[in-house]
Enzyme design. Sequence first.
Site, short mmCIF file in Angstrom:
data_model
loop_
_atom_site.label_atom_id
_atom_site.label_comp_id
_atom_site.label_asym_id
_atom_site.label_seq_id
_atom_site.Cartn_x
_atom_site.Cartn_y
_atom_site.Cartn_z
N GLY A 102 0.85 -1.19 0.00
CA GLY A 102 0.00 0.00 0.00
C GLY A 102 0.88 1.24 0.00
O GLY A 102 0.50 2.29 -0.49
N LYS A 120 -5.48 0.54 -18.09
CA LYS A 120 -6.18 0.72 -16.83
C LYS A 120 -7.69 0.65 -17.12
O LYS A 120 -8.17 1.21 -18.10
CB LYS A 120 -5.80 2.08 -16.24
CG LYS A 120 -6.02 2.21 -14.74
CD LYS A 120 -5.20 3.37 -14.17
CE LYS A 120 -5.44 3.57 -12.68
NZ LYS A 120 -4.50 4.55 -12.11
N ARG A 158 28.37 -1.45 21.18
CA ARG A 158 28.33 -2.01 19.82
C ARG A 158 29.18 -3.28 19.73
O ARG A 158 28.83 -4.23 19.03
CB ARG A 158 28.78 -0.99 18.77
CG ARG A 158 30.17 -0.46 18.95
CD ARG A 158 30.58 0.41 17.73
NE ARG A 158 31.83 1.10 17.98
CZ ARG A 158 32.66 1.51 17.02
NH1 ARG A 158 32.36 1.30 15.75
NH2 ARG A 158 33.77 2.14 17.32
N GLU A 164 19.56 1.04 2.89
CA GLU A 164 18.90 0.71 4.16
C GLU A 164 17.47 0.25 3.95
O GLU A 164 16.96 -0.58 4.72
CB GLU A 164 18.93 1.92 5.10
CG GLU A 164 20.35 2.32 5.55
CD GLU A 164 21.12 3.12 4.51
OE1 GLU A 164 20.52 3.54 3.49
OE2 GLU A 164 22.34 3.33 4.71
#
Lengths: 615, 615
Positions: free
Chosen positions: A115, A239, A308, A356
Amino acid sequence: MNTGELVELGQQLRVDSVRAADAAGSGHPTSSMSAADLAAVLFARHFRYDFERPDHPGNDRFVLSKGHASPLMYALFKAVGAIDDEELLTFRKNGSRLEGHPTPRRLPWVETATGSLGQGLPVGVGIALAGKRLDHADYRIWVLCGDSELAEGSVWEAAEQAAYENLDNLTLIVDVNRLGQRGPTRHGHDLDAYARRFQAFGWHTVEVDGHDVDAVDRAYGEALSTRGQPSAIIARTLKGKGVEAVQDREGLHGKPLPDAEEAIAELGGRRDLRIRGERPSAAAAPPAGHTGRLELPRWDKGEEVATRDAFGEALAALGAARDDVVALDGEVGDSTRAEAFAKAHPERYFECYIAEQQMVATAVGMASRGRLPYAATFAAFLTRAHDFIRMASVSGSGINLVGSHAGVAIGQDGPSQMGLEDLAMMRSVHGSTVLYPCDANQTARLVAAMAGLDGIRYLRTSRGVGPVIYGPDEEFPVGGSKVLRSSGRDRLTLVAAGVTVPEALAAAEALEGEGIAVRVIDLYSVKPVDRETLRVAGEETGCLVTVEDHHPEGGLGDAVAEAFADGRPVPRLVRLGVRDTPGSASPDEQLSAAGIDAESIAAAGRLLVAEAIVP
Amino acid sequence: MNTGELVELGQQLRVDSVRAADAAGSGHPTSSMSAADLAAVLFARHFRYDFERPDHPGNDRFVLSKGHASPLMYALFKAVGAIDDEELLTFRKNGSRLEGHPTPRRLPWVETATGSLGQGLPVGVGIALAGKRLDHADYRIWVLCGDSELAEGSVWEAAEQAAYENLDNLTLIVDVNRLGQRGPTRHGHDLDAYARRFQAFGWHTVEVDGHDVDAVDRAYGEALSTRGQPSAIIARTLKGKGVEAVQDREGLHGKPLPDAEEAIAELGGRRDLRIRGERPSAAAAPPAGHTGRLELPRWDKGEEVATRDAFGEALAALGAARDDVVALDGEVGDSTRAEAFAKAHPERYFECYIAEQQMVATAVGMASRGRLPYAATFAAFLTRAHDFIRMASVSGSGINLVGSHAGVAIGQDGPSQMGLEDLAMMRSVHGSTVLYPCDANQTARLVAAMAGLDGIRYLRTSRGVGPVIYGPDEEFPVGGSKVLRSSGRDRLTLVAAGVTVPEALAAAEALEGEGIAVRVIDLYSVKPVDRETLRVAGEETGCLVTVEDHHPEGGLGDAVAEAFADGRPVPRLVRLGVRDTPGSASPDEQLSAAGIDAESIAAAGRLLVAEAIVP
């Protein structure tokens, strides 16, 4: 099904799309109609899936990236017998499983919530990568997307990863209906424009008339027989295909047809064809998870360790104990320390390079295949994937995200590299867990605890070393906190997490020297937050100072305030955080400049105890 | 400069990069060294810029997308005489303008903050678009990027827009040094791999040895003479070029050279060449802004109007009054109503298609060219651009963002389309302004008010119609609020914004009927927040209920809590927000299911007044 039946099936999917949207009074029938023939051929001829066993490990996977074409998906589910006609007509109604955009929280045959455009292919790539490199199974992934959404950069992150990883188990079907929401796309019906792009990224492409079912069938066959690279079927469509009043016309996106009855008649009326699809191939179930005893790394109190580093070692240990753990990197594994996992378990380590969005999408895809992904990059750069994280929550996906280099404490690199908004972002995601450890043993325990949670789990780690505060056997329940100092005389509570915990302890020490007894809470679980401990501290000390290496909005200060939003009396509160954009400086200089070091905390505490307004 | 001098200049830039990083004890000299020859030729031969007049409208623009190569940029600034050697050696030190990653907040010759990779080209495209379609000037935009960052999807959003808009005033220089942070890139030194991709997107490409200054010079010349399309110079380089100990070696990213003195000797020692660059071309100054009287649209109380409609009309009106206003669309202008501006001012309307990162980057680029951009998409989809918004704040950029379709109130479309995290995201950005109007007249006023603010300004609009509550002459200062109901007997305050304002008013009415007098505050300015009005309400009524169409974290509830974080006594607080992921349902059903409708607000208020705990 033969050609004639496939044509009929396409018309049936159109009719049912029109009917669903008409019953709802909203929805996207014209976007469904353009892809109806593509979907009919796929489901009738090539898609191998047991709708009675959506968890069958050999099932092919279908991702509807153009999630607004949900009527088409639901019409397919009806045609395979997964839902009935009555349910089809509940589309978009309160309580229906058939939402405006599909989500696996409600429907077991949906792989991922869509979506937000440009997310289907990225997640499909994650699934395909799992099929290829983890499951070693021959299920195929089919992603149906629109042409408009190819403008999203995330599609090209996915295209790059798919080709680089030789994902020939992945087929992208592009429904080129030339019309976006508000008008024509950049490239209209220029199929070559799209084919050129995918080819340049290393894909096999097939251009096809998306309404010629035999040609579509051949195109899918070509994709299936292509080895060593993913395939993109670039299909020319219209469409609203099949209904003159709406076909290929602008201004009709996201609207039911003006006259549904007339449209249904034009499409040849209702049909009730049933798809008897192909059976899934044999495949082994994904790994069960626990395979050995978890031996977390241990540190002695007083050692100086970066969280870390503790994350990297703990993740490697977790990977040894559980064969479902995978690690995903955004080309910074040497910084996040995810490389410790890469060294120990290279076959379960996936380099997503500097992309990312794709890293998070790969995590979502792998989670849908029963894996336990940990995706790590700088906390600052997780903001790049915010929309993917949001949609992962809508999916109900269970993924672990790790953001390193949090806050001004990183020092010289400056604000572009500092996570100063990550707590706000992660707290606002529905159903998320937000953890921010202050020492190595705590980090290791939380890395392990994340594995057992639902939803989006976030761990925030720090670049620099800090003292080991807790022993290796201390436990840190999610939703808990640690009271590091307290007495019956406390007149003030300091609430800290991560790098500000040692600062708060030092401030408490200084104030104690001035005769002000201070409680210190390590709020390592920012969400859910330990309301009870905070409430008790509020009642017993009357005032709280929160201190965080984050902008003042949306982080620790807000989390503490939330704990008191239950209608009961609230203690006096002051929040310290990073109120400006930092420059370059040493970590100590940064903490001092931001007013979150021990001295600043003590100063604020002093004022608060004196019942003065803290500026 | 002749060939020999260009070579020397390249070496000087290397030496100064090594020296700066050595003085700092950190930084990225090897990433600077690979691009030194590319930069030397550019600045000495082609870059037209008056360093004494960074605001010269005819200046070319240089964007260092690989912001970590800041030592190279600062070495260039020294070579042109903009900074001296003493300042060069302040690199990364506390208070220095020479931050780890460059930002225009500190340095007037920097166009945009970089350091989050893949953002330089997108912003460069925005500047180039301004040059082409707004300034009609012949200044050129040069973007220097790394090869690793081409994995970011945002680069391909930019590549698409640049080619589609025929931006032949834009040249991208790709420093293909084959090494990312943790290891080799996907494509190594395969220049063709990059060239193919850019060509497929419609770019002219030139492959070149990035250390051959004459070849580089010719490549730039070819880019300058290419008409109708942007050019990409794909340059083969070596990371750490010129110093054997680091050249083309892994594991040395982001580290000063092991032996700076030896390296400087190997590079031929210090030099003091001065670049006397080309002068900028003549160009007109950007428009002054105010050109006419602002005639905002006006509505009568009681009309039913959607705030998104008011936004569209107000923006069109603002565009008539100010010639510096531009509007940017993410292919949803018919939904956000930005199309009203498109109709009135088509020459200042830019369709960015479904590419929200590029939309925000275009805004940043145009703002740097003196424009006042309004970029609009669904609130939910602005999360796609979170990292760009964050970096725009680091830049100190002044841009307006508008998010429509906020919250569950959109109804049937479901959670993928609902902005439920946008307030949290926008509040956490440093220096941001967050506005959330509840009616049409308020919206129009705030659209105009945004124009006069600094930093990132966010306006949240709603899909459905709502009552006009305020008259058209009412004023709404940023940082203010409106007390819509109050009396001396108030025992409760309801704090609402946007769609929850009418709900709060109805709840107040209901409670009044039960003998509970209620104050209602319309908190249209979520950030900065009206501490004083909230404080008075807290003191006079003793308890507050906040109600928002947003997840409970980071939004209105947190903003109100923040107002009380000054150490003074805090009233009792309850927050109502969207505590689950919604499905599809009508707007009214959604508000009710989320517990933010009038009935739910009244129920919470009743409990709070009774001093009961609100669950």
